[in-house]
Every structure is written in C-alpha cells, then in structure tokens.
Scaffold this motif. Sequence first.
Motif, PDB file in Angstrom:
ATOM      1  N   VAL A 253       0.835  -1.189   0.000  1.00  0.00           N
ATOM      2  CA  VAL A 253       0.000   0.000   0.000  1.00  0.00           C
ATOM      3  C   VAL A 253       0.880   1.253   0.000  1.00  0.00           C
ATOM      4  O   VAL A 253       2.066   1.199   0.351  1.00  0.00           O
ATOM      5  CB  VAL A 253      -0.941   0.013   1.220  1.00  0.00           C
ATOM      6  N   PRO A 254       0.335   2.405  -0.401  1.00  0.00           N
ATOM      7  CA  PRO A 254       1.150   3.631  -0.500  1.00  0.00           C
ATOM      8  C   PRO A 254       1.909   3.999   0.770  1.00  0.00           C
ATOM      9  O   PRO A 254       3.001   4.569   0.697  1.00  0.00           O
ATOM     10  CB  PRO A 254       0.109   4.700  -0.860  1.00  0.00           C
ATOM     11  N   ALA A 255       1.352   3.672   1.945  1.00  0.00           N
ATOM     12  CA  ALA A 255       1.999   4.052   3.204  1.00  0.00           C
ATOM     13  C   ALA A 255       3.373   3.423   3.378  1.00  0.00           C
ATOM     14  O   ALA A 255       4.161   3.865   4.207  1.00  0.00           O
ATOM     15  CB  ALA A 255       1.108   3.667   4.385  1.00  0.00           C
ATOM     16  N   VAL A 256       3.683   2.390   2.574  1.00  0.00           N
ATOM     17  CA  VAL A 256       4.965   1.692   2.705  1.00  0.00           C
ATOM     18  C   VAL A 256       6.055   2.308   1.827  1.00  0.00           C
ATOM     19  O   VAL A 256       7.220   1.934   1.932  1.00  0.00           O
ATOM     20  CB  VAL A 256       4.784   0.182   2.405  1.00  0.00           C
ATOM     21  N   MET A 257       5.704   3.289   1.002  1.00  0.00           N
ATOM     22  CA  MET A 257       6.720   3.879   0.128  1.00  0.00           C
ATOM     23  C   MET A 257       7.946   4.387   0.889  1.00  0.00           C
ATOM     24  O   MET A 257       9.089   4.200   0.426  1.00  0.00           O
ATOM     25  CB  MET A 257       6.107   4.998  -0.713  1.00  0.00           C
ATOM     26  N   PRO A 258       7.804   5.039   2.070  1.00  0.00           N
ATOM     27  CA  PRO A 258       9.014   5.446   2.799  1.00  0.00           C
ATOM     28  C   PRO A 258       9.928   4.276   3.152  1.00  0.00           C
ATOM     29  O   PRO A 258      11.151   4.430   3.205  1.00  0.00           O
ATOM     30  CB  PRO A 258       8.460   6.117   4.069  1.00  0.00           C
ATOM     31  N   VAL A 259       9.341   3.102   3.376  1.00  0.00           N
ATOM     32  CA  VAL A 259      10.150   1.911   3.658  1.00  0.00           C
ATOM     33  C   VAL A 259      10.929   1.508   2.414  1.00  0.00           C
ATOM     34  O   VAL A 259      12.128   1.209   2.474  1.00  0.00           O
ATOM     35  CB  VAL A 259       9.260   0.750   4.141  1.00  0.00           C
ATOM     36  N   TRP A 260      10.252   1.509   1.266  1.00  0.00           N
ATOM     37  CA  TRP A 260      10.947   1.144   0.022  1.00  0.00           C
ATOM     38  C   TRP A 260      12.069   2.136  -0.281  1.00  0.00           C
ATOM     39  O   TRP A 260      13.125   1.747  -0.789  1.00  0.00           O
ATOM     40  CB  TRP A 260       9.980   1.113  -1.155  1.00  0.00           C
ATOM     41  N   LYS A 261      11.853   3.417   0.023  1.00  0.00           N
ATOM     42  CA  LYS A 261      12.903   4.410  -0.209  1.00  0.00           C
ATOM     43  C   LYS A 261      14.145   4.098   0.626  1.00  0.00           C
ATOM     44  O   LYS A 261      15.281   4.262   0.159  1.00  0.00           O
ATOM     45  CB  LYS A 261      12.377   5.811   0.129  1.00  0.00           C
ATOM     46  N   GLU A 262      13.939   3.655   1.866  1.00  0.00           N
ATOM     47  CA  GLU A 262      15.078   3.271   2.707  1.00  0.00           C
ATOM     48  C   GLU A 262      15.698   1.961   2.235  1.00  0.00           C
ATOM     49  O   GLU A 262      16.920   1.775   2.312  1.00  0.00           O
ATOM     50  CB  GLU A 262      14.640   3.170   4.167  1.00  0.00           C
ATOM     51  N   TYR A 263      14.850   1.052   1.740  1.00  0.00           N
ATOM     52  CA  TYR A 263      15.366  -0.184   1.148  1.00  0.00           C
ATOM     53  C   TYR A 263      16.376   0.145   0.038  1.00  0.00           C
ATOM     54  O   TYR A 263      17.414  -0.531  -0.108  1.00  0.00           O
ATOM     55  CB  TYR A 263      14.210  -0.980   0.522  1.00  0.00           C
ATOM     56  N   GLU A 264      16.054   1.149  -0.762  1.00  0.00           N
ATOM     57  CA  GLU A 264      16.899   1.478  -1.907  1.00  0.00           C
ATOM     58  C   GLU A 264      18.343   1.765  -1.479  1.00  0.00           C
ATOM     59  O   GLU A 264      19.295   1.399  -2.178  1.00  0.00           O
ATOM     60  CB  GLU A 264      16.331   2.681  -2.653  1.00  0.00           C
ATOM     61  N   LYS A 265      18.513   2.419  -0.339  1.00  0.00           N
ATOM     62  CA  LYS A 265      19.859   2.742   0.141  1.00  0.00           C
ATOM     63  C   LYS A 265      20.648   1.471   0.446  1.00  0.00           C
ATOM     64  O   LYS A 265      21.840   1.376   0.125  1.00  0.00           O
ATOM     65  CB  LYS A 265      19.770   3.625   1.382  1.00  0.00           C
ATOM     66  N   VAL A 266      19.977   0.503   1.065  1.00  0.00           N
ATOM     67  CA  VAL A 266      20.653  -0.759   1.387  1.00  0.00           C
ATOM     68  C   VAL A 266      20.949  -1.537   0.108  1.00  0.00           C
ATOM     69  O   VAL A 266      22.052  -2.085  -0.067  1.00  0.00           O
ATOM     70  CB  VAL A 266      19.800  -1.601   2.347  1.00  0.00           C
ATOM     71  N   LEU A 267      19.965  -1.591  -0.801  1.00  0.00           N
ATOM     72  CA  LEU A 267      20.157  -2.337  -2.045  1.00  0.00           C
ATOM     73  C   LEU A 267      21.289  -1.733  -2.882  1.00  0.00           C
ATOM     74  O   LEU A 267      22.042  -2.462  -3.541  1.00  0.00           O
ATOM     75  CB  LEU A 267      18.857  -2.359  -2.846  1.00  0.00           C
ATOM     76  N   ALA A 268      21.419  -0.405  -2.846  1.00  0.00           N
ATOM     77  CA  ALA A 268      22.507   0.225  -3.582  1.00  0.00           C
ATOM     78  C   ALA A 268      23.859  -0.236  -3.047  1.00  0.00           C
ATOM     79  O   ALA A 268      24.815  -0.446  -3.815  1.00  0.00           O
ATOM     80  CB  ALA A 268      22.392   1.742  -3.495  1.00  0.00           C
ATOM     81  N   ALA A 269      23.968  -0.406  -1.731  1.00  0.00           N
ATOM     82  CA  ALA A 269      25.215  -0.890  -1.124  1.00  0.00           C
ATOM     83  C   ALA A 269      25.499  -2.330  -1.525  1.00  0.00           C
ATOM     84  O   ALA A 269      26.643  -2.795  -1.429  1.00  0.00           O
ATOM     85  CB  ALA A 269      25.140  -0.771   0.394  1.00  0.00           C
TER      86      ALA A 269
END
Length: 518
Positions: A253-269
């Motif tokens: 759901v849309p409320a989880v987008m901030p979580v995915w944004k933080e996921y991106e930082k870890v995935l980039a590493a």
Amino acid sequence: MSHDTHTSTSPAVFRIVDLFAGPGGLDVAAEALGHQVTGIEWDDNACETRAAAGMDTFAGDVRDYRAMDFPCAQVLTGGPPCQTFTVAGHGAGRRALDDVLEYIAQLHDAVRSKSTPWREIFRTWRKISEELRRKAAEADVVKAAKREDEAVRSVTRKAARKSLAEHGCSTEEIEFALKTLEAPLGLAHRDADVKNLFDALVSLEKSLDAHRARLEELGDERTGLVLQPLWWVIERSRRPGLDPYEAVVLEQVPAVMPVWKEYEKVLAALDYRTKTQMMHTEAFGVPQTRRRAVLMARYKTDVRELEETHHRYRPGGVPAASLDADRADTPLWGVDEASVGRRKKRRPKGPWVPMEAALKEARRIARETAPDLELPDRPAFTVVSNYGTGGDPAARGRRDHDAPSSTVTGKVSRNRLVHKGTNTDLPRFELAEAGVLQTFPVAYPWQGRDRSQQIGNAVPPRLALHVLLNVLEPKLSEEKVDARLDQAVEKLENWRLPSAPARIRRRKDLKGHPLNGG
C-alpha cells in the motif's frame, strides 16, 4: 549462478520465490510469462486457494524460512503485511514506521562496507530479531492483562447497571453515568456500593488506557515482517556460498513507500539498481482504482520506470472502450509502454477499463474456461460501497457500471449493487466477479474461508504482468515487449483449472525441492 543480463531472443525462465504470497496474484502472472514460482504463505485459507490453482506453496511463517533454504531462486518477490503503517502519521502507525526505518538504517550501516564480515552483519540482524521477539512476548503479556481487565470491567458495568436500576434511575441516566463513569451524585453519597462500583470502573479504565499505551509503544508483531525481504536480499548477497538475487520486486500500500525508499539505500550498497514507483492500477488496464507502492531492483542492471498504458480514471473524463472495438487496436487490458530509449513508436494510451467491460469479457471467457460457472448478465448498475467517505459512515461511495471499480477490499462481498439511478437492489458480486475486478482469471478457484479477504489482499495479476516484464526482461525490443505482454494477457485471461491440485508443502519438505537444489 550467473547474473549476466539475459538478452537472448527467447525469454529466460526465472525461478522466483514469493514471500507473503497470498492467493497467488503475482504467481499466476509470473506463470503466464513462463516463469516458475514458489510461494510462502502463512494463511491456511490462501494456501487452499493456491493449492487448488496448482501453485507451488510452502505453508508457514516467512520467519521460519531462510534465504539459504532456496539457494536456486533467482528472483525475490513479496508484499509483506503492513496494516500498522496504514495510519502512518497518526500515533501507532507513525511509531511503527519510525521503528522500521531505524532498523533498516542499522542494516544499512552493517552492509555499507563490503569488507564487513558476515558474522558482524548477522549479529546486527540477530539483535534486531531478538528485540522484536522481546517486544512481541511482552505484548502478549500486556494483551492477556488487558483481556482480564476487560472481563472484569464487563462484570462491573453489569453490576453498576443493575444497582442504578434498582435505585430507580432511568435508562438515559444509567447510560450517561456509564459513559462518563460518574454515578449520580446523590447515590454516590448515600450508597457505598454504588460509589465502590464506579470507583472500580474508573480504576479499570485507567488500567486499560495504560495497557493500550504500552501496546502502542511495543508495536504490532507484523511490523517486523516488512524487514524480512530486505534480510533475504542481504543474506543472499553477503552470506558466503550464496549468490545475489538477479532481481527483486516488492509491492504494498502507498503508506509503505518510505520503507521502500530506505530499502533502496541498502540495495545500492549491495550493487542493485532500483526504481520505486507509485502505480495507479487503472492506468495499467486493471478495472479498479487502487494505488500500490512498488520497488523494482536488478543486480548491476538499470531498471526503468514503468509508463502508464491507460488513462487514469477521472469522473467525466476519458470514456471507456467498447468491447466491440478492434482489440488489435484497442486491447482490453493493453500492453506495456516502455521508455523512450527502447521504443520509438508507442501505442497511444488506452481508456481506463470499466467494470461493465471486464465483467462482460469474463462472461464470454467463462463459457470456454469455466462452463459450470454462471455469472449474471447485469443491467446498468451502481456499486454502493460498504465504507463511508469523508469520515461519514452514512456517506457511501458510489461507482457506476461504466467506471472502474473502487478499490477492492476484503469487504467487497458487502458492497450493495443497485439498478443505476435507483435504490433497487441487484444481486451482489459473485466471488469470481470480485476476482475479475482484481484481474484474476474468471476460473480462479477461491477456496477456504475469508475468500473476499483473500481477493482484497491480493496484488492484481495484470499489474504484476507489467512490473515483472519490466524488471525481468529490460532489454526487449518494442516488438518483443508487445508480443510478450499480449501473449501473457491472453494466457492469463484464458487460464484453466489444473487437472489436480498441488500439494501444500511444509518446511520438512524443503529437501529435494528444486529451489533447494533438489
């Protein structure tokens, strides 16, 4: 395992492990694209549906499995439950979101350096897991105490009601006293028993408030589940002897987008290229307005943002397509519009798909794929939502037959259908029809209990088609994209029940499974 980009003219077959797989929305879409999917699902009812649909399934809590249990999986997908975030910004939801973001930050710190040994990374995860388990255990204790206080309160309220009635108080006076927790002043002075009853009620209410506050601090045990996909990616990327997933797809759901944004930082590493996108389902050919927050990632390969193939729904806007139109020019479900770099010519956006068109097409297809299924040929109708709008329970949302459905939820079976322009009731949606509005095949075999909830919780397969094709086959030509999606849509629409159900697996069945190396 190789992580080279697949560029052959024939599509590669990916082996996918799907966490929190539900009844199979993503899975049936992946299979329509020719990929192999194994899902993990804790809900017995959803497992029954998956088994009847022939979906490979491990039953149980995702936390009881590990990424290392499925070393041959090339792709990770999932939609972790996140009910605790749906009120983000308001009390418990905001706190749950902040807690998860802090845990993700800790994991990011652990994997930021490629030289960090696995034991140090695992120690960080173990610390987080132990904290979540401690909170869950304490929450169980608090919940038990809360239930006990609630039981005592119920008995005390009953005794207070009886005592006030015996003293000649009216029904209105009794209800007001119990609402305010204040006994009529005269009675409180004259009768010690009445005073003691209301003193006890006040004390119980304070105790219950303390329990509620503590439970809010401890959070919902489901909060930690949103960390599981990230940990699986980390384990596959950094645990010795394992290879990274080639791709990751997560949605919620849309409320989880901030979580995915933080996921991106870890995935980039971890050397992933990522793209997050808020998707409007009707803009991808789903006959329903619904928003989903999607995270797409490829290992060392860029991921493009998905371009919408249909117009978004706006009341009074672009009219719906007629089913009598040439489907080669205006396909009912549409195809993916890829980015400028790989597509010089684009099909124009199609109109959004109305409920009427989707259900009419489903009736046609059902005659071939599910001849025993009888779906009503409805006149022009209006759907009256089970939910109130704008905070007013009496203000029920309404959508006419020539518009996309409102978001299909677990309450879809409670929505009223009336003749358009009247309040004359029509039969409510059949389960198969509700599934069609989610873009499941009309022949999909909904099983077990809470079937409406299964339908409402699922990812729409048509949306999953677009996402999977974009992530798993990023370098296809324009013609190949069109051909792949058209073929998959046709296969999905004409899906048939398998000749025999699949066996529901348990953890003990891991040995010998293809994704376990068997």
